[in-house]
Design a protein around this motif. Structure first.
Motif, PDB file in Angstrom:
ATOM      1  N   ALA A 123      43.801  74.203  44.188  1.00 41.66           N
ATOM      2  CA  ALA A 123      43.653  75.372  45.063  1.00 41.66           C
ATOM      3  C   ALA A 123      43.603  76.594  44.156  1.00 41.66           C
ATOM      4  N   PHE A 124      42.639  77.436  44.383  1.00 38.72           N
ATOM      5  CA  PHE A 124      42.567  78.672  43.614  1.00 38.72           C
ATOM      6  C   PHE A 124      43.455  79.693  44.300  1.00 38.72           C
ATOM      7  N   VAL A 125      44.396  80.241  43.548  1.00 38.40           N
ATOM      8  CA  VAL A 125      45.394  81.172  44.068  1.00 38.40           C
ATOM      9  C   VAL A 125      45.395  82.432  43.218  1.00 38.40           C
ATOM     10  N   ASP A 126      46.187  83.392  43.604  1.00 36.18           N
ATOM     11  CA  ASP A 126      46.251  84.674  42.909  1.00 36.18           C
ATOM     12  C   ASP A 126      46.276  84.521  41.393  1.00 36.18           C
ATOM     13  N   GLY A 127      45.197  84.898  40.749  1.00 39.19           N
ATOM     14  CA  GLY A 127      45.154  84.933  39.295  1.00 39.19           C
ATOM     15  C   GLY A 127      45.080  83.585  38.601  1.00 39.19           C
ATOM     16  N   GLY A 128      44.796  82.509  39.313  1.00 36.73           N
ATOM     17  CA  GLY A 128      44.730  81.217  38.647  1.00 36.73           C
ATOM     18  C   GLY A 128      44.493  80.072  39.604  1.00 36.73           C
ATOM     19  N   ALA A 129      45.147  78.960  39.324  1.00 31.99           N
ATOM     20  CA  ALA A 129      44.956  77.756  40.129  1.00 31.99           C
ATOM     21  C   ALA A 129      46.287  77.030  40.282  1.00 31.99           C
ATOM     22  N   ALA A 130      46.368  76.243  41.341  1.00 36.72           N
ATOM     23  CA  ALA A 130      47.519  75.368  41.567  1.00 36.72           C
ATOM     24  C   ALA A 130      46.992  73.945  41.643  1.00 36.72           C
ATOM     25  N   VAL A 131      47.771  73.009  41.120  1.00 41.65           N
ATOM     26  CA  VAL A 131      47.372  71.602  41.072  1.00 41.65           C
ATOM     27  C   VAL A 131      48.502  70.767  41.666  1.00 41.65           C
ATOM     28  N   ARG A 132      48.129  69.761  42.473  1.00 44.66           N
ATOM     29  CA  ARG A 132      49.134  68.867  43.044  1.00 44.66           C
ATOM     30  C   ARG A 132      48.583  67.443  43.110  1.00 44.66           C
ATOM     31  N   ASP A 133      49.492  66.502  43.302  1.00 44.86           N
ATOM     32  CA  ASP A 133      49.147  65.090  43.421  1.00 44.86           C
ATOM     33  C   ASP A 133      48.687  64.824  44.848  1.00 44.86           C
ATOM     34  N   SER A 134      47.502  64.243  44.999  1.00 45.59           N
ATOM     35  CA  SER A 134      46.985  64.002  46.349  1.00 45.59           C
ATOM     36  C   SER A 134      47.806  62.968  47.118  1.00 45.59           C
ATOM     37  N   LYS A 135      48.526  62.098  46.421  1.00 45.30           N
ATOM     38  CA  LYS A 135      49.360  61.101  47.090  1.00 45.30           C
ATOM     39  C   LYS A 135      50.643  61.703  47.639  1.00 45.30           C
ATOM     40  N   ASP A 136      51.038  62.862  47.122  1.00 44.84           N
ATOM     41  CA  ASP A 136      52.294  63.486  47.529  1.00 44.84           C
ATOM     42  C   ASP A 136      52.103  64.995  47.680  1.00 44.84           C
ATOM     43  N   PRO A 137      51.309  65.419  48.651  1.00 41.65           N
ATOM     44  CA  PRO A 137      51.019  66.845  48.781  1.00 41.65           C
ATOM     45  C   PRO A 137      52.233  67.710  49.097  1.00 41.65           C
ATOM     46  N   GLU A 138      53.287  67.123  49.624  1.00 46.06           N
ATOM     47  CA  GLU A 138      54.502  67.881  49.920  1.00 46.06           C
ATOM     48  C   GLU A 138      55.458  67.885  48.728  1.00 46.06           C
ATOM     49  N   GLY A 139      55.114  67.185  47.668  1.00 46.89           N
ATOM     50  CA  GLY A 139      55.988  67.047  46.516  1.00 46.89           C
ATOM     51  C   GLY A 139      55.987  68.225  45.562  1.00 46.89           C
ATOM     52  N   GLY A 140      55.168  69.200  45.812  1.00 49.06           N
ATOM     53  CA  GLY A 140      55.129  70.372  44.964  1.00 49.06           C
ATOM     54  C   GLY A 140      53.838  70.456  44.179  1.00 49.06           C
ATOM     55  N   ALA A 141      53.689  71.557  43.491  1.00 49.39           N
ATOM     56  CA  ALA A 141      52.485  71.824  42.717  1.00 49.39           C
ATOM     57  C   ALA A 141      52.871  72.623  41.492  1.00 49.39           C
ATOM     58  N   PHE A 142      51.994  72.622  40.510  1.00 50.01           N
ATOM     59  CA  PHE A 142      52.236  73.532  39.399  1.00 50.01           C
ATOM     60  C   PHE A 142      51.083  74.512  39.335  1.00 50.01           C
ATOM     61  N   ARG A 143      51.411  75.711  38.878  1.00 48.90           N
ATOM     62  CA  ARG A 143      50.427  76.792  38.805  1.00 48.90           C
ATOM     63  C   ARG A 143      50.022  77.044  37.367  1.00 48.90           C
ATOM     64  N   LEU A 144      48.766  77.395  37.216  1.00 50.32           N
ATOM     65  CA  LEU A 144      48.224  77.771  35.924  1.00 50.32           C
ATOM     66  C   LEU A 144      47.599  79.150  36.051  1.00 50.32           C
ATOM     67  N   PRO A 145      47.800  80.017  35.055  1.00 49.39           N
ATOM     68  CA  PRO A 145      47.055  81.277  35.073  1.00 49.39           C
ATOM     69  C   PRO A 145      45.577  80.950  34.839  1.00 49.39           C
ATOM     70  N   ALA A 146      44.706  81.897  35.103  1.00 48.41           N
ATOM     71  CA  ALA A 146      43.266  81.653  34.938  1.00 48.41           C
ATOM     72  C   ALA A 146      42.938  81.129  33.542  1.00 48.41           C
ATOM     73  N   SER A 147      43.569  81.670  32.518  1.00 48.72           N
ATOM     74  CA  SER A 147      43.294  81.214  31.149  1.00 48.72           C
ATOM     75  C   SER A 147      43.760  79.773  30.936  1.00 48.72           C
ATOM     76  N   GLY A 148      44.859  79.386  31.576  1.00 47.54           N
ATOM     77  CA  GLY A 148      45.346  78.009  31.479  1.00 47.54           C
ATOM     78  C   GLY A 148      44.417  77.034  32.187  1.00 47.54           C
ATOM     79  N   TRP A 149      43.897  77.440  33.336  1.00 50.62           N
ATOM     80  CA  TRP A 149      42.950  76.599  34.075  1.00 50.62           C
ATOM     81  C   TRP A 149      41.671  76.404  33.251  1.00 50.62           C
TER      82      TRP A 149
END
Length: 69
Positions: A28-54
């Motif tokens: 998911a593209f979010v403020d200033g970067g992206a968030a990534v999560r496991d499709s098998k566990d969408p409620e398990g949390g996500a980690f965010r990356l700044p645009a440069s990290g993505w």
């Protein structure tokens, strides 16, 4: 990981290469970067990356090696 309330309205999507299964990550593209999560566990949390990290992650995947930066 814990669920991030700031991502409750995020528009998650899977790669067109995922084959329709539940065995990939979602982005998911979010403020200033992206968030990534496991499709098998969408409620398990996500980690965010700044645009440069993505961009670094994409470059590493395309090059077939580890992310640097």
């Amino acid at each position: 990981m814990t669920p991030d309330a700031g991502l409750s309205g995020a528009q998650w999507r899977k790669s067109s290469y995922s084959g329709g299964g539940n065995d990939c990550v979602e982005i998911a593209f979010v403020d200033g970067g992206a968030a990534v999560r496991d499709s098998k566990d969408p409620e398990g949390g996500a980690f965010r990356l700044p645009a440069s990290g993505w961009q670094g992650l994409l470059a590493a995947v395309r090059a077939g090696g580890p992310a640097r930066g």
